[in-house]
Design a protein around this motif. Structure first.
Motif, PDB file in Angstrom:
ATOM      1  N   LEU A   1       0.513  12.472  -9.565  1.00 47.58           N
ATOM      2  CA  LEU A   1       0.516  13.733  -9.561  1.00 47.58           C
ATOM      3  C   LEU A   1       1.039  14.691  -8.842  1.00 47.58           C
ATOM      4  N   ARG A   2       2.059  14.514  -9.124  1.00 53.00           N
ATOM      5  CA  ARG A   2       3.046  15.418  -8.920  1.00 53.00           C
ATOM      6  C   ARG A   2       3.846  15.983  -9.775  1.00 53.00           C
ATOM      7  N   SER A   3       4.270  14.778 -11.214  1.00 46.86           N
ATOM      8  CA  SER A   3       4.126  14.832 -12.106  1.00 46.86           C
ATOM      9  C   SER A   3       3.231  16.032 -13.278  1.00 46.86           C
TER      10      SER A   3
ATOM     11  N   GLU B   1      -7.320  21.085 -10.180  1.00 47.69           N
ATOM     12  CA  GLU B   1      -8.060  20.636  -8.672  1.00 47.69           C
ATOM     13  C   GLU B   1      -8.308  19.617  -7.948  1.00 47.69           C
ATOM     14  N   HIS B   2      -8.838  19.228  -8.742  1.00 48.97           N
ATOM     15  CA  HIS B   2      -8.902  17.333  -8.182  1.00 48.97           C
ATOM     16  C   HIS B   2      -7.996  16.639  -7.776  1.00 48.97           C
ATOM     17  N   ASP B   3      -7.195  16.640  -8.836  1.00 47.97           N
ATOM     18  CA  ASP B   3      -5.579  16.970  -8.155  1.00 47.97           C
ATOM     19  C   ASP B   3      -4.675  16.936  -7.275  1.00 47.97           C
ATOM     20  N   ALA B   4      -4.487  17.814  -7.238  1.00 44.58           N
ATOM     21  CA  ALA B   4      -4.391  18.729  -6.202  1.00 44.58           C
ATOM     22  C   ALA B   4      -4.914  18.445  -4.839  1.00 44.58           C
ATOM     23  N   ALA B   5      -5.920  18.208  -4.807  1.00 41.01           N
ATOM     24  CA  ALA B   5      -6.588  17.463  -3.695  1.00 41.01           C
ATOM     25  C   ALA B   5      -6.257  15.945  -3.250  1.00 41.01           C
ATOM     26  N   GLU B   6      -6.241  15.049  -4.576  1.00 46.14           N
ATOM     27  CA  GLU B   6      -5.503  14.140  -4.048  1.00 46.14           C
ATOM     28  C   GLU B   6      -4.684  13.975  -3.696  1.00 46.14           C
ATOM     29  N   LEU B   7      -3.523  14.284  -4.283  1.00 48.12           N
ATOM     30  CA  LEU B   7      -2.466  14.438  -4.139  1.00 48.12           C
ATOM     31  C   LEU B   7      -1.970  14.706  -2.678  1.00 48.12           C
ATOM     32  N   THR B   8      -3.023  15.936  -1.825  1.00 45.28           N
ATOM     33  CA  THR B   8      -2.884  16.397  -0.620  1.00 45.28           C
ATOM     34  C   THR B   8      -3.535  14.890   0.297  1.00 45.28           C
TER      35      THR B   8
ATOM     36  N   LEU C   1       0.899  17.862 -11.782  1.00 44.65           N
ATOM     37  CA  LEU C   1       0.564  18.875 -11.401  1.00 44.65           C
ATOM     38  C   LEU C   1       2.155  19.481 -11.420  1.00 44.65           C
ATOM     39  N   ALA C   2       2.775  18.905 -11.873  1.00 41.36           N
ATOM     40  CA  ALA C   2       4.234  20.137 -12.483  1.00 41.36           C
ATOM     41  C   ALA C   2       4.330  20.733 -14.363  1.00 41.36           C
ATOM     42  N   THR C   3       3.570  20.027 -15.391  1.00 39.32           N
ATOM     43  CA  THR C   3       2.785  20.197 -16.252  1.00 39.32           C
ATOM     44  C   THR C   3       2.276  20.878 -16.515  1.00 39.32           C
ATOM     45  N   ASP C   4       2.126  21.826 -17.905  1.00 39.28           N
ATOM     46  CA  ASP C   4       1.052  22.256 -18.009  1.00 39.28           C
ATOM     47  C   ASP C   4       0.782  22.270 -19.367  1.00 39.28           C
ATOM     48  N   ASP C   5      -1.123  21.376 -19.093  1.00 39.14           N
ATOM     49  CA  ASP C   5      -1.189  20.250 -19.876  1.00 39.14           C
ATOM     50  C   ASP C   5      -2.260  21.209 -20.499  1.00 39.14           C
ATOM     51  N   GLU C   6      -2.615  22.001 -20.484  1.00 37.60           N
ATOM     52  CA  GLU C   6      -4.326  23.110 -20.565  1.00 37.60           C
ATOM     53  C   GLU C   6      -3.911  23.268 -22.130  1.00 37.60           C
ATOM     54  N   PRO C   7      -4.827  22.789 -23.559  1.00 37.43           N
ATOM     55  CA  PRO C   7      -4.338  22.582 -24.728  1.00 37.43           C
ATOM     56  C   PRO C   7      -4.047  24.984 -25.541  1.00 37.43           C
ATOM     57  N   ALA C   8      -3.458  24.809 -26.194  1.00 41.39           N
ATOM     58  CA  ALA C   8      -2.910  25.943 -26.262  1.00 41.39           C
ATOM     59  C   ALA C   8      -4.283  26.246 -27.586  1.00 41.39           C
TER      60      ALA C   8
ATOM     61  N   LEU D   1       0.818  -1.317  -0.575  1.00 37.70           N
ATOM     62  CA  LEU D   1       0.164  -0.075   0.422  1.00 37.70           C
ATOM     63  C   LEU D   1       0.979   1.604  -0.008  1.00 37.70           C
ATOM     64  N   GLN D   2       2.132   1.444   0.784  1.00 36.05           N
ATOM     65  CA  GLN D   2       2.937   2.086   1.238  1.00 36.05           C
ATOM     66  C   GLN D   2       3.388   2.690  -0.514  1.00 36.05           C
ATOM     67  N   LEU D   3       3.860   1.909  -1.279  1.00 36.99           N
ATOM     68  CA  LEU D   3       4.371   1.449  -2.425  1.00 36.99           C
ATOM     69  C   LEU D   3       3.347   2.051  -3.513  1.00 36.99           C
ATOM     70  N   VAL D   4       2.182   1.645  -3.533  1.00 36.82           N
ATOM     71  CA  VAL D   4       0.869   2.262  -4.036  1.00 36.82           C
ATOM     72  C   VAL D   4       0.780   3.585  -3.933  1.00 36.82           C
ATOM     73  N   LEU D   5       1.223   3.826  -2.838  1.00 35.61           N
ATOM     74  CA  LEU D   5       0.345   5.720  -2.873  1.00 35.61           C
ATOM     75  C   LEU D   5       2.028   6.728  -2.816  1.00 35.61           C
ATOM     76  N   LYS D   6       3.269   5.803  -2.889  1.00 34.73           N
ATOM     77  CA  LYS D   6       4.560   6.591  -3.226  1.00 34.73           C
ATOM     78  C   LYS D   6       4.369   7.142  -5.132  1.00 34.73           C
ATOM     79  N   LYS D   7       4.011   5.770  -5.592  1.00 32.70           N
ATOM     80  CA  LYS D   7       3.647   5.674  -6.940  1.00 32.70           C
ATOM     81  C   LYS D   7       3.159   6.389  -7.306  1.00 32.70           C
ATOM     82  N   ARG D   8       1.983   6.866  -6.457  1.00 32.66           N
ATOM     83  CA  ARG D   8       0.588   7.646  -7.002  1.00 32.66           C
ATOM     84  C   ARG D   8       0.825   9.385  -6.723  1.00 32.66           C
ATOM     85  N   GLU D   9       1.556   9.489  -5.073  1.00 36.13           N
ATOM     86  CA  GLU D   9       2.114  10.636  -5.320  1.00 36.13           C
ATOM     87  C   GLU D   9       2.874  10.981  -6.574  1.00 36.13           C
ATOM     88  N   ALA D  10       3.680  10.165  -6.697  1.00 38.21           N
ATOM     89  CA  ALA D  10       4.796  10.505  -7.984  1.00 38.21           C
ATOM     90  C   ALA D  10       4.309  11.289  -9.401  1.00 38.21           C
TER      91      ALA D  10
END
Length: 121
Positions: free
Chosen positions: A23-25, A65-72, A27-34, A12-21
């Motif tokens: 989500l961070r990825s 916003e959903h991704d940020a809440a899940e990351l929290t 949120l770090a990218t700007d996926d908004e379409p140009a 479970l800890q590994l699953v959470l760490k993978k999901r955290e990575a």
């Protein structure tokens, strides 16, 4: 401490760490379409094009916003491992079952407490 065995806790800890990575990825990218290139800005856009652009922007914002809440929630679950409280319901103090944690590793409440809260809404 929860009633989970060490291999369940590790998985479970590994699953959470993978999901955290993940989500961070995300949120770090700007996926908004140009949608509008600099050249396109010189062309008058129709009202329907503006509506589509606003809708896409709103969806991108809502997703972020959903991704940020899940990351929290994931981060909170990972801190519970360090505190030794992972897998314990925050309301009643009972163990959260493995099947629930396996489905939702960041779960904060046992099924009974979660059900009570949802029925109260």
């Amino acid at each position: 401490m929860s009633g989970l065995d060490p291999s369940q806790m590790t998985n479970l800890q590994l699953v959470l760490k993978k999901r955290e990575a993940e989500l961070r990825s995300l949120l770090a990218t700007d996926d908004e379409p140009a949608l509008a290139t600099p050249r396109m800005q010189d062309i008058q856009i129709s009202a329907s094009d503006n509506a589509v652009e606003r809708t896409l922007h709103d969806l991108a914002t809502e997703t972020a916003e959903h991704d940020a809440a899940e990351l929290t929630a994931v981060h909170l679950a990972l801190t519970k491992f360090q505190a030794g409280t992972y897998g314990v319901c925050e309301l009643c103090g009972e163990e959260i079952g493995f099947s629930r944690l396996n489905a939702l590793p960041e779960a904060r409440l046992c099924i009974a407490c979660q059900t009570r809260i949802e029925k109260a809404k």
